[in-house]
Write a protein that holds these residues in place. Structure first.
Motif, PDB file in Angstrom:
ATOM      1  N   VAL A   1      -0.768   2.655   4.662  1.00  0.00           N
ATOM      2  CA  VAL A   1      -1.194   1.462   3.383  1.00  0.00           C
ATOM      3  C   VAL A   1      -2.819   1.742   3.649  1.00  0.00           C
ATOM      4  CG1 VAL A   1      -1.025  -1.120   5.055  1.00  0.00           C
ATOM      5  CG2 VAL A   1      -2.951   0.834   5.700  1.00  0.00           C
ATOM      6  N   SER A   2      -3.354   1.616   2.676  1.00  0.00           N
ATOM      7  CA  SER A   2      -5.187   1.591   1.637  1.00  0.00           C
ATOM      8  C   SER A   2      -6.255   1.600   2.747  1.00  0.00           C
ATOM      9  CB  SER A   2      -4.629   0.542   0.257  1.00  0.00           C
ATOM     10  OG  SER A   2      -5.223   0.027   0.575  1.00  0.00           O
TER      11      SER A   2
ATOM     12  N   ALA B   1       1.035  -6.700  13.571  1.00  0.00           N
ATOM     13  CA  ALA B   1       1.694  -5.809  14.437  1.00  0.00           C
ATOM     14  C   ALA B   1       0.839  -4.052  13.764  1.00  0.00           C
ATOM     15  CB  ALA B   1       3.104  -5.289  13.787  1.00  0.00           C
ATOM     16  N   ARG B   2       0.039  -3.948  13.189  1.00  0.00           N
ATOM     17  CA  ARG B   2      -0.149  -3.300  12.043  1.00  0.00           C
ATOM     18  C   ARG B   2      -2.025  -3.192  12.765  1.00  0.00           C
ATOM     19  NH1 ARG B   2      -0.732  -4.813   7.623  1.00  0.00           N
ATOM     20  NH2 ARG B   2      -3.223  -5.714   7.698  1.00  0.00           N
ATOM     21  N   ARG B   3      -2.518  -4.284  13.261  1.00  0.00           N
ATOM     22  CA  ARG B   3      -3.387  -4.125  13.735  1.00  0.00           C
ATOM     23  C   ARG B   3      -3.535  -2.872  15.406  1.00  0.00           C
ATOM     24  NH1 ARG B   3      -5.292  -9.327  11.390  1.00  0.00           N
ATOM     25  NH2 ARG B   3      -6.347  -8.896   9.229  1.00  0.00           N
ATOM     26  N   ALA B   4      -2.408  -3.900  15.834  1.00  0.00           N
ATOM     27  CA  ALA B   4      -1.799  -3.106  17.034  1.00  0.00           C
ATOM     28  C   ALA B   4      -1.237  -0.896  17.353  1.00  0.00           C
ATOM     29  CB  ALA B   4      -0.332  -3.671  17.517  1.00  0.00           C
ATOM     30  N   ALA B   5      -1.210  -1.555  15.698  1.00  0.00           N
ATOM     31  CA  ALA B   5      -0.428   0.214  15.569  1.00  0.00           C
ATOM     32  C   ALA B   5      -2.274   0.758  15.303  1.00  0.00           C
ATOM     33  CB  ALA B   5       0.044   0.377  14.353  1.00  0.00           C
ATOM     34  N   ILE B   6      -3.245   0.234  14.735  1.00  0.00           N
ATOM     35  CA  ILE B   6      -4.209   0.993  14.573  1.00  0.00           C
ATOM     36  C   ILE B   6      -5.243   1.644  16.266  1.00  0.00           C
ATOM     37  CG2 ILE B   6      -6.795   0.751  13.828  1.00  0.00           C
ATOM     38  CD1 ILE B   6      -5.493  -1.070  11.312  1.00  0.00           C
TER      39      ILE B   6
ATOM     40  N   MET C   1       1.271  -3.908  -2.884  1.00  0.00           N
ATOM     41  CA  MET C   1       0.173  -4.451  -2.134  1.00  0.00           C
ATOM     42  C   MET C   1       0.229  -4.787  -1.062  1.00  0.00           C
ATOM     43  SD  MET C   1      -1.004  -8.803  -2.920  1.00  0.00           S
ATOM     44  CE  MET C   1      -2.322  -8.128  -4.633  1.00  0.00           C
ATOM     45  N   ASP C   2      -1.067  -4.243   0.007  1.00  0.00           N
ATOM     46  CA  ASP C   2      -1.321  -3.877   1.325  1.00  0.00           C
ATOM     47  C   ASP C   2      -1.033  -5.689   2.000  1.00  0.00           C
ATOM     48  OD1 ASP C   2      -1.522  -1.558   0.930  1.00  0.00           O
ATOM     49  OD2 ASP C   2      -3.518  -1.781   0.941  1.00  0.00           O
ATOM     50  N   SER C   3      -0.140  -5.239   2.863  1.00  0.00           N
ATOM     51  CA  SER C   3       0.016  -6.656   3.730  1.00  0.00           C
ATOM     52  C   SER C   3      -1.401  -7.383   5.116  1.00  0.00           C
ATOM     53  CB  SER C   3       1.566  -7.064   3.983  1.00  0.00           C
ATOM     54  OG  SER C   3       1.291  -7.931   5.311  1.00  0.00           O
ATOM     55  N   ASN C   4      -2.144  -7.948   4.635  1.00  0.00           N
ATOM     56  CA  ASN C   4      -2.748  -8.469   5.859  1.00  0.00           C
ATOM     57  C   ASN C   4      -2.743 -10.115   6.194  1.00  0.00           C
ATOM     58  OD1 ASN C   4      -5.161  -6.720   5.444  1.00  0.00           O
ATOM     59  ND2 ASN C   4      -5.009  -7.178   3.402  1.00  0.00           N
TER      60      ASN C   4
END
Length: 253
Positions: free
Chosen positions: A36-37, A11-16, A1-4
């Motif tokens: 992630v999805s 960290a993911r949003r910074a990578a985006i 399941m994706d982590s939100n």
């Protein structure tokens, strides 16, 4: 399941945002980058848009701001300095050279300060590079003029192309967004690719300088085939295995 939640989401949003600033635009590509999805990416983009960090477009998003030149100059600086050291002996004491608006070419301009050319003409599509070149004794610096590319900061457009047509250069020193053995060099925008091709047209020799993080990847706008490049320069040793796909296609320094 994706982590939100929590640090993983931050960290993911910074990578985006980093990926968007590097030219990735589509949801599916962002999903691949982040592991992630697409649904998670869409939720992240909605959050980032509400924060004013991105602007969503059909199928993806674009960053609201772009990296400053100083930021780009500092990324991979060690590799760019090694490249500049290789490029410096290729710069003549007199005659004409061209430099694009890349941070890699700017490192060459910085390295050129250690020399005193006799009568070197240098034309560039980079405003910061123009200002640096204009301070070097023995260098007559020219800026192409033109409009600033919103993604790269380089000067592009009809005025830049027209200015380049007034020169007959010995060597042009170009970088690229990415380099692929089959596709050659590619750029984030067609405008950037067009002005680089214009510089190649008025140059006897084309030197393409890219650090190894740009290899085996491609952006959306084709620029130069490797058959149009006289010399490929990276921070790697010419016999490095990473360069194997390029070795029979172009001379490597």
């Amino acid at each position: 399941m994706d982590s939100n939640t929590g640090e993983a989401s931050d960290a993911r949003r910074a990578a985006i945002i980093t990926a968007l600033r590097e030219g990735v635009r589509r949801v599916d590509e962002l999903a691949d980058c982040c592991g992630v999805s697409p649904m998670t990416i869409r939720r992240d983009l909605q959050f980032l848009e509400e924060q004013g960090a991105v602007r969503r477009i059909r199928g993806g998003a674009v960053p609201v701001d772009t990296w400053t030149f100083e930021h780009r100059l500092g990324r991979g600086a060690e590799a760019k300095w090694r490249i500049a050291e290789k490029l410096l002996p290729l710069v003549p004491d007199q005659g004409g050279i061209g430099l694009d608006g890349s941070s890699t070419a700017h490192h060459l301009a910085l390295a050129l300060q250690s020399r005193t050319p006799r009568d070197l003409t240098a034309v560039t599509t980079g405003l910061e590079t123009f200002h640096r070149l204009s301070r070097i004794p023995g260098v007559r610096a020219y800026s192409t003029g033109g409009s600033s590319d919103v993604d790269t900061g380089s000067l592009v457009g009809p005025l830049a192309q027209l200015t380049l047509q007034q020169f007959a250069l010995e060597t042009c020193f170009l970088s690229a967004t990415y380099l692929d053995p089959a596709l050659g060099s590619t750029e984030f925008t067609a405008e950037e690719a067009t002005v680089k091709r214009a510089m190649v047209t008025v140059s006897k020799r084309t030197v393409l300088a890219v650090d190894s993080t740009k290899l085996n990847r491609h952006a959306v706008a084709k620029c130069l085939g490797l058959d149009e490049v006289d010399l490929l320069v990276t921070e790697l040793a010419p016999d490095d295995a990473t360069l194997t796909p390029y070795r029979e296609l172009v001379e490597i320094l």
